[in-house]
Design a protein around this motif. Structure first.
Motif, PDB file in Angstrom:
ATOM      1  N   CYS A 113       0.854  -1.189  -0.027  1.00 23.65           N
ATOM      2  CA  CYS A 113       0.108   0.131   0.040  1.00 23.65           C
ATOM      3  C   CYS A 113       0.623   1.046  -0.072  1.00 23.65           C
ATOM      4  O   CYS A 113       0.409   2.077  -0.589  1.00 23.65           O
ATOM      5  CB  CYS A 113      -0.817   0.153   1.428  1.00 23.65           C
ATOM      6  N   CYS A 186      -1.400  -6.674   2.331  1.00 32.01           N
ATOM      7  CA  CYS A 186      -0.174  -6.445   2.773  1.00 32.01           C
ATOM      8  C   CYS A 186      -0.242  -6.121   4.121  1.00 32.01           C
ATOM      9  O   CYS A 186      -1.196  -6.164   4.939  1.00 32.01           O
ATOM     10  CB  CYS A 186       0.530  -5.419   1.831  1.00 32.01           C
ATOM     11  N   CYS A 191      -5.600  -2.369   4.576  1.00 32.36           N
ATOM     12  CA  CYS A 191      -5.414  -2.708   3.347  1.00 32.36           C
ATOM     13  C   CYS A 191      -6.638  -3.361   2.869  1.00 32.36           C
ATOM     14  O   CYS A 191      -7.091  -4.430   3.512  1.00 32.36           O
ATOM     15  CB  CYS A 191      -4.169  -3.561   3.308  1.00 32.36           C
ATOM     16  N   HIS A 194      -4.836  -6.924  -2.590  1.00 34.77           N
ATOM     17  CA  HIS A 194      -4.074  -6.539  -3.809  1.00 34.77           C
ATOM     18  C   HIS A 194      -4.163  -7.625  -4.952  1.00 34.77           C
ATOM     19  O   HIS A 194      -4.070  -8.807  -4.447  1.00 34.77           O
ATOM     20  CB  HIS A 194      -2.408  -6.232  -3.587  1.00 34.77           C
TER      21      HIS A 194
HETATM   22 ZN   LIG Z   1      -1.939  -3.312   0.855  1.00 34.28          ZN
END
Ligand SMILES: [Zn+2]
Length: 275
Positions: A113, A186, A191, A194
């Motif tokens: 991030c 992450c 977060c 991803h």
């Molecule tokens: Zn992240």
């Protein structure tokens, strides 16, 4: 005359080959520069890897000496071109995981991030990283796409030319049958996850071994290899991540490779680099 600078690089990442105007196909290589004050990430691009002489075709965790050339139209801090003729492999690849860890673990830094936020602020911010993967949700496998007519034209042109570097002409580059993505969270609090394409050459190579399998069985093999084996529960999973030169796509990072030593290991304090 272009001024060049020589560098010693531990190769950590070799991306899948992509069609290229000048060489037929090239790869993006990344590694850690060992001759700087502190080890730091470096990108070498473009590398016409499949067209290079066999004794120059370095492996992951090889150490190479190479002359660098400033990049063209690429202001990302890690980016360099290289003089292919100067690539020299030093000894054998580093196999010992403690020696690898001593070099790599100090480079574990910003979260995914944070890297992305950096590029949103400044498109030429840090573009390579080694990020911790505390929560891996899975591997998504999707059908690949054929080359576009313009990509195929580059490949066809190269096959009709003499190789610029190597001793043999490599087989025609085929588009990947599957693409695969890692879905993970992450370390940044909050977060939202991803989903990043795996651009590791190992995925391309692995697919070649599955060519006689059905689509379902091959996709399952990819998930098993890239999730269950490479990122097994008894490992500390990290991804090498990087973005691409196209300024409109800079915010999209991809997974270029996996670094996953045993969970029980702690190499951060190791001072002996073993090289
Ligand atoms: Zn992240």
């Amino acid at each position: 005359m272009v001024l060049s600078e020589s560098a010693r690089v531990l190769i950590t990442v070799k991306a899948s080959p992509e069609p290229s105007e000048k060489y037929g196909d090239t790869v993006c290589v990344a590694g850690v520069r060992l001759d700087s004050v502190q080890p730091e990430f470096i990108r070498l691009y473009p590398v016409p890897f499949r067209w290079m002489a066999t004794d120059q075709q370095f492996k992951k965790y090889d150490v190479i000496d190479v002359d660098l050339i400033p990049p063209i139209n690429d202001l990302r801090p890690e980016s360099n071109r290289l003089n292919i003729d100067t690539v020299r492999r030093e000894g054998k690849p580093i196999k010992d995981i403690r020696a690898r860890g001593a070099i790599l673990e100090p480079l574990i830094g910003p979260t995914m991030c944070e890297l992305r936020a950096g590029v949103v602020q400044n498109m030429n911010a840090t573009s390579l990283g080694l990020v911790r993967v505390p929560t891996l949700k899975g591997v998504i496998v999707e059908p690949g796409q054929p080359w576009t007519p313009s990509q195929q034209a580059k490949i066809d042109r190269a096959l009709q030319q003499e190789s610029l570097f190597g001793d043999t002409t490599p087989p025609e580059l085929k588009p990947p049958r599957f693409i695969a993505k890692y879905h993970y969270f992450c370390e940044t609090a909050g977060c939202s996850g991803h989903k990043q394409r795996i651009l590791d050459w190992e995925l391309t190579a692995f697919q070649l071994r599955l060519r006689n399998m059905s689509d379902d069985a091959a996709a399952e093999s990819i998930r098993r290899r890239f999730h269950d084996e490479l990122c097994a529960d008894d490992k500390r999973t990290h991804f090498f991540v990087g973005n691409i030169a196209d300024p409109t796509k800079r915010r999209n990072f991809s997974v270029l490779g996996v670094y996953a030593p045993p969970k029980s290991s702690d190499f951060a304090a190791t001072l002996d680099l073993g090289i």
